[in-house]
Design a protein around this motif. Structure first.
Motif, PDB file in Angstrom:
ATOM      1  N   GLU A 135       1.976   7.644  -1.369  1.00 44.26           N
ATOM      2  CA  GLU A 135       2.015   6.009  -1.334  1.00 44.26           C
ATOM      3  C   GLU A 135       2.184   5.313  -2.092  1.00 44.26           C
ATOM      4  N   LEU A 162      -5.604  13.411   5.263  1.00 40.47           N
ATOM      5  CA  LEU A 162      -5.083  11.864   6.004  1.00 40.47           C
ATOM      6  C   LEU A 162      -5.577  11.565   7.105  1.00 40.47           C
ATOM      7  N   GLN A 165      -8.960  10.289   6.139  1.00 44.29           N
ATOM      8  CA  GLN A 165      -8.366   8.456   5.489  1.00 44.29           C
ATOM      9  C   GLN A 165      -7.535   8.084   6.119  1.00 44.29           C
ATOM     10  N   LYS A 167      -4.993   7.346   8.029  1.00 47.15           N
ATOM     11  CA  LYS A 167      -3.551   7.256   7.541  1.00 47.15           C
ATOM     12  C   LYS A 167      -2.727   8.829   7.873  1.00 47.15           C
ATOM     13  N   LYS A 170       0.692   6.758   9.343  1.00 41.51           N
ATOM     14  CA  LYS A 170       1.518   6.103   8.335  1.00 41.51           C
ATOM     15  C   LYS A 170       2.423   7.253   8.033  1.00 41.51           C
TER      16      LYS A 170
END
Ligand code: B1M
Length: 210
Positions: A135, A162, A165, A167, A170
């Motif tokens: 991040e 991940l 969350q 994410k 990403k």
């Protein structure tokens, strides 16, 4: 001849001799990546001897240190001419509970030589830390190395956290390390399995274009 001597010196854990022979080989035009790849075979032999109790932890440690010393000598040669526009940002580390770093360090070198920016989170890296660093660094890729069957589940843990969350999309996830396989990568939902440092650098380009 010097190459066989280098293999023997690494196997014997003789750091000074290993360094001197690596320098000699590379000055004589030896390909640094080929030298490293061939020495991985020596490390496999060390691992097998350790499993068969023919050698013990101190010998394995000394061989690891000799290999590390060779990698240091070869580093500037691997990086020669490697300046260019960044192809992407990678957070790279060895997973929790795992202190093996030689392969991870070679992957780092090859990625940097291939124009990737690498943030090294070291060894024994907590899954949450991989993500936190990704991040902060604005990473495109998270690369997780595991050298032991017992620590491979932590590669999966990074992906699971991940996903939890929200994410997962990403980051591209790349895994590698001696006990890992393409099947394991598929099973845990990684984007890429790289068998060695050279292919990690090559395959990443294709992955980031997708
Ligand atoms: Co350890 N060790 N070790 N060890 N060690 C292994 C891994 C082992 C297979 C030996 C054996 O028993 N046959 C075995 C694991 C068995 C298992 O799976 N369960 C083992 C063990 C048991 C242990 C200890 C538990 C021993 C003990 O304490 N009783 C202990 C664990 C410590 C811990 O992590 N918590 C331990 C300790 C050590 C040393 C500290 C002595 C030393 C490490 C030194 C260091 O890293 N600074 C060491 C060493 C040297 C080895 C072997 C002999 C060599 C590893 C190595 O450096 N290979 C190893 C046997 C083996 O692997 N065959 C063994 C050379 C390196 C260039 O290859 O790391 O595979 P590798 O990396 C390659 C590819 O795999 C790939 O690219 C690299 C370069 O091409 N790659 C990636 C790696 N990561 C990647 C990530 C990617 C992509 C590609 O994307 C992100």
């Amino acid at each position: 001849m010097a190459f066989e001597e280098l293999c023997s010196a690494v196997e014997a854990g003789d750091q000074a001799q290993s360094k001197a022979l690596a320098e000699k080989l590379v000055k004589g035009g030896g390909d640094p990546l080929k030298i490293i790849e061939a020495l991985s075979g020596v490390m496999d032999t060390i691992g097998e001897k350790f499993s068969r109790l023919e050698i013990f932890l101190p010998e394995m440690m000394m061989a690891g240190e000799a290999m590390g010393a060779v990698v240091k000598v070869l580093t500037p040669h691997l990086k020669e001419g490697s300046t260019g526009q960044s192809r992407g940002k990678v957070v790279l580390g060895t997973v929790k509970g795992d202190l093996h770093e030689i392969g991870k360090n070679i992957v780092k070198l090859m990625l940097e030589a291939g124009f990737y920016e690498v943030k090294d989170v070291g060894v024994d890296a907590d899954p949450v830390n991989f993500i936190k660093e990704a991040e902060g660094f604005g990473a495109d890729v998270i690369g997780a190395s595991s050298l032991m069957t017992t620590t491979m589940p932590h590669q999966k843990e990074i992906i699971d956290i991940l996903t939890d969350q929200g994410k997962r999309g990403k980051y591209k996830i790349v895994i590698g390390g001696a006990p890992t396989t393409p099947e394991w990568a598929q099973e845990i939902g990684a984007d890429l399995y790289a068998p060695d440092a050279g292919s990690a650098a090559k395959l990443l380009g294709g992955l980031l274009k997708k």
